[in-house]
Design an enzyme around this catalytic site. Structure first.
Site, PDB file in Angstrom:
ATOM      1  N   CYS A   1       5.634 -52.727 -55.322  1.00 26.75           N
ATOM      2  CA  CYS A   1       4.258 -52.236 -55.387  1.00 26.75           C
ATOM      3  C   CYS A   1       3.963 -51.664 -56.772  1.00 26.75           C
ATOM      4  CB  CYS A   1       4.051 -51.164 -54.319  1.00 26.75           C
ATOM      5  SG  CYS A   1       2.502 -50.278 -54.448  1.00 26.75           S
ATOM      6  N   SER A   2       2.920 -52.173 -57.417  1.00 26.33           N
ATOM      7  CA  SER A   2       2.591 -51.700 -58.764  1.00 26.33           C
ATOM      8  C   SER A   2       2.210 -50.223 -58.773  1.00 26.33           C
ATOM      9  CB  SER A   2       1.468 -52.545 -59.361  1.00 26.33           C
ATOM     10  OG  SER A   2       0.283 -52.407 -58.606  1.00 26.33           O
TER      11      SER A   2
END
Length: 115
Positions: free
Chosen positions: A11-12
């Site tokens: 997840c960024s």
């Protein structure tokens, strides 16, 4: 200071919060919650620290949410917490716990308030 991050490396936003913590010189305990889901007690504690209801910690767009009819308003808080424990993809991310408080890192700067 004891800091935990419930982290998903794919997840960024989660990676962004981890970088933010590191930039602050904080070595957080990294919990990859998809591999090691928080216990029901941990989830209950996090929700209390966030000051929200369990549904506020849920990713309502995940397929598991719809498949398990978790939008049913008759489900109890315990039902929703149990669902997040069993299906950790439902848990919003990232979550940082520090100083007896918790914050969801969306946006990443939210976590600065509890450090």
């Amino acid at each position: 200071m004891n800091v935990k991050i419930y982290h998903n490396p794919r997840c960024s936003k989660s990676r962004e919060v981890l970088k933010l913590l590191q930039a602050q010189g904080i070595q957080a305990e990294i919990i990859e919650y998809l591999k090691t889901p928080p216990s029901i007690e941990e989830l209950t504690d996090i929700i209390q620290k966030l000051g929200i209801k369990p549904r506020g910690l849920m990713r309502t767009n995940e397929p598991e949410y719809k498949e398990n009819i978790l939008d049913d308003v008759d489900l109890s808080d315990a039902d929703l917490i149990t669902a997040m424990h069993k299906m950790p993809r439902l848990i919003e991310r990232p979550i940082v716990v520090a100083n007896g408080k918790a914050a969801i890192g969306r946006p990443a700067e939210n976590v600065l308030a509890i450090l």
